[in-house]
Design an enzyme around this catalytic site. Structure first.
Site, mmCIF file in Angstrom:
data_model
loop_
_atom_site.group_PDB
_atom_site.id
_atom_site.type_symbol
_atom_site.label_atom_id
_atom_site.label_comp_id
_atom_site.label_asym_id
_atom_site.label_seq_id
_atom_site.Cartn_x
_atom_site.Cartn_y
_atom_site.Cartn_z
ATOM 1 C CE LYS A 7 2.664 -3.917 15.026
ATOM 2 N NZ LYS A 7 2.032 -5.054 14.318
ATOM 3 N N GLY A 8 4.271 2.235 12.433
ATOM 4 C CA GLY A 8 4.607 2.872 11.153
ATOM 5 C C GLY A 8 5.847 3.746 11.160
ATOM 6 C CG ASP A 33 0.369 -1.378 8.114
ATOM 7 O OD1 ASP A 33 0.312 -0.181 8.475
ATOM 8 O OD2 ASP A 33 -0.528 -2.208 8.383
ATOM 9 C CD GLU A 62 1.925 9.081 13.844
ATOM 10 O OE1 GLU A 62 2.477 8.310 13.034
ATOM 11 O OE2 GLU A 62 0.804 8.840 14.325
ATOM 12 C CG ASP A 63 3.410 6.396 10.091
ATOM 13 O OD1 ASP A 63 2.683 7.171 10.754
ATOM 14 O OD2 ASP A 63 3.072 5.228 9.836
ATOM 15 N NE ARG A 85 3.967 -2.541 10.047
ATOM 16 C CZ ARG A 85 3.122 -1.571 10.394
ATOM 17 N NH1 ARG A 85 3.400 -0.316 10.125
ATOM 18 N NH2 ARG A 85 1.993 -1.848 11.010
ATOM 19 C CG ASP A 90 -5.174 9.759 6.763
ATOM 20 O OD1 ASP A 90 -5.368 10.508 5.803
ATOM 21 O OD2 ASP A 90 -5.786 8.686 6.902
ATOM 22 C CG PHE A 112 -3.654 3.221 1.752
ATOM 23 C CD1 PHE A 112 -4.101 3.710 2.967
ATOM 24 C CD2 PHE A 112 -2.912 2.046 1.732
ATOM 25 C CE1 PHE A 112 -3.826 3.037 4.156
ATOM 26 C CE2 PHE A 112 -2.630 1.364 2.905
ATOM 27 C CZ PHE A 112 -3.084 1.865 4.124
ATOM 28 C CB VAL A 113 1.654 5.865 0.613
ATOM 29 C CG1 VAL A 113 1.404 6.774 -0.581
ATOM 30 C CG2 VAL A 113 1.451 6.628 1.918
ATOM 31 C CE LYS A 145 -2.609 9.298 2.833
ATOM 32 N NZ LYS A 145 -3.550 8.173 3.068
HETATM 33 P P1 IMP Z 1 -5.002 9.475 11.462
HETATM 34 O O1 IMP Z 1 -5.539 9.349 12.849
HETATM 35 O O2 IMP Z 1 -6.083 9.371 10.443
HETATM 36 O O3 IMP Z 1 -4.155 10.718 11.255
HETATM 37 O O4 IMP Z 1 -4.127 8.169 11.245
HETATM 38 C C1 IMP Z 1 -2.766 8.187 11.180
HETATM 39 C C2 IMP Z 1 -2.253 6.779 11.103
HETATM 40 O O5 IMP Z 1 -2.959 6.013 10.128
HETATM 41 C C3 IMP Z 1 -0.813 6.783 10.648
HETATM 42 O O6 IMP Z 1 0.072 6.844 11.731
HETATM 43 C C4 IMP Z 1 -0.710 5.486 9.867
HETATM 44 O O7 IMP Z 1 -0.366 4.435 10.750
HETATM 45 C C5 IMP Z 1 -2.094 5.259 9.316
HETATM 46 N N1 IMP Z 1 -2.196 5.732 7.918
HETATM 47 C C6 IMP Z 1 -2.783 6.846 7.449
HETATM 48 N N2 IMP Z 1 -2.657 6.968 6.123
HETATM 49 C C7 IMP Z 1 -1.975 5.877 5.732
HETATM 50 C C8 IMP Z 1 -1.507 5.419 4.444
HETATM 51 O O8 IMP Z 1 -1.677 6.035 3.380
HETATM 52 N N3 IMP Z 1 -0.831 4.242 4.440
HETATM 53 C C9 IMP Z 1 -0.586 3.518 5.575
HETATM 54 N N4 IMP Z 1 -0.984 3.919 6.792
HETATM 55 C C10 IMP Z 1 -1.684 5.075 6.865
HETATM 56 MG MG MG Z 2 1.315 5.466 12.530
#
Ligand code: IMP
Ligand code: MG
Length: 179
Positions: free
Chosen positions: A42-43, A158, A98-99, A164, A102, A151-152, A130
């Site tokens: 959803k992000g 969210d 993508e939002d 959100r 990470d 963490f944002v 990040k």
């Molecule tokens: P990844 O697989 O670790 O890259 O996860 C990415 C997903 O985790 C993003 O699309 C977000 O939905 C969530 N996410 C990662 N960091 C944050 C954060 O700081 N705040 C909120 N959601 C996050």
């Molecule tokens: Mg996401």
């Protein structure tokens, strides 16, 4: 809601400037084409809505929901498809929106899955990055803003499905997610 916020990390004005730049770059690169702009729910829904309105080229849109986080702040390393695309992407120019990138685990899995459907091209556009937390390599074609390992929430992101709707990108008070 603002009582739970420690500070604004990136204001809505700064975000808007960045989104305009990304939209211009995509419009330039896809001139003469009609890409499928794909929102990772959803992000990314707030970013997607702003980004597509900066595009000066025709495009179609679709939405996909994947999850890896549950309600915590640490990636479980698993990716689950909760909602698939309605569109057949064979032969299409696909842009994944993508939002935040990470660990990269979610997106690297998603890229492999989508490649298997034979799109003409596949690009990644992320508003936030990040880099310190990367575990899986992801090639980013369009990158907005790099942020430190905090963490944002807000602008679509969210914590436990909340926050959100905050217009700015904010840092939560640590007591919110440690209690
Ligand atoms: P990844 O697989 O670790 O890259 O996860 C990415 C997903 O985790 C993003 O699309 C977000 O939905 C969530 N996410 C990662 N960091 C944050 C954060 O700081 N705040 C909120 N959601 C996050
Ligand atoms: Mg996401």
């Amino acid at each position: 809601m603002m009582n739970d916020i420690q500070e604004i990390l990136i204001s809505k004005e700064e975000i808007h400037e960045e989104v305009k730049k990304l939209g211009a770059a995509i419009s330039r690169d896809y001139a003469g084409k009609c890409p499928l702009v794909m929102c990772v729910l959803k992000g990314a829904f707030v970013f997607m809505a702003d980004l597509v309105r900066e595009l000066t080229i025709p495009c179609t849109m679709d939405f996909m929901a994947v999850s890896s986080y549950g309600s915590g702040t640490v990636s479980s390393g698993r990716v689950k498809i909760n909602k698939d695309l309605d569109t057949d992407i064979t032969g299409r120019d696909v842009i994944i929106v993508e939002d935040i990138l990470d660990s990269g685990v979610t997106l690297s899995h998603l890229i492999e899955l989508l490649k298997g459907r034979n799109p003409a091209s596949l690009a990644v556009c992320t508003l936030l990055d990040k880099p310190e937390r990367r575990k899986a390599y992801v090639a980013i074609d369009y990158k907005g803003i790099s942020i430190p390992d905090v963490f944002v929430v807000g602008y679509g992101l969210d914590y436990d499905e909340k926050y959100r709707n905050l217009p700015d990108l904010c840092v939560l008070k640590p007591e919110i997610y440690t209690k």
